[in-house]
Design a protein around this motif. Structure first.
Motif: not given
Ligand SMILES: [Zn+2]
Length: 85
Positions: A55-59, A75-80
Motif C-alpha cells: 500500500l505504501a508503494i502503490k499510494k 519505493y523500489d527498495q521497499l519492494g525488496v
C-alpha cells in the motif's frame, strides 16, 4: 532524546514496536531507508508486512508523510523488503 516518538505506520496507521517496522528518515532533504534505526532525522514508518508495504508503494504514502516527492528508487527498495517477507 524523544522518548515518545511516533511510530505509526503510514499505511495502516497503527503504532507498533520499532522492530516490527521499517524506518525511513529525512536527512538533508533526502529520504533514506534507516535499516539499523540509527540515522536520526525525522522518521516515518511502515510495518514489515506485505500489505502495508504494498500500500505504501502503490499510494506513495511516504510522499505524504515527508511532504515531498520521495524518489522512486526508495519505493523500489521497499519492494525488496516485501519480497523478503
Ligand atoms: Zn502497517
Amino acid at each position: 532524546m524523544h522518548l515518545k516518538q511516533s511510530r505509526r505506520c503510514v499505511a495502516c496507521r497503527q503504532s507498533k514496536l520499532q522492530n516490527e517496522m521499517i524506518r525511513l528518515t529525512k536527512i538533508n532533504n533526502q529520504i533514506l531507508i534507516d535499516e539499523k534505526n540509527k540515522l536520526g532525522g525525522r522518521g516515518a514508518y511502515v510495518c514489515k508486512n506485505d500489505d502495508c508495504i504494498k500500500l505504501a508503494i502503490k499510494k506513495k504514502l511516504f510522499n505524504r508523510a515527508f511532504k515531498m516527492n520521495v524518489d522512486n528508487s526508495i519505493y523500489d527498495q521497499l519492494g525488496v523488503y516485501e519480497q523478503n517477507n
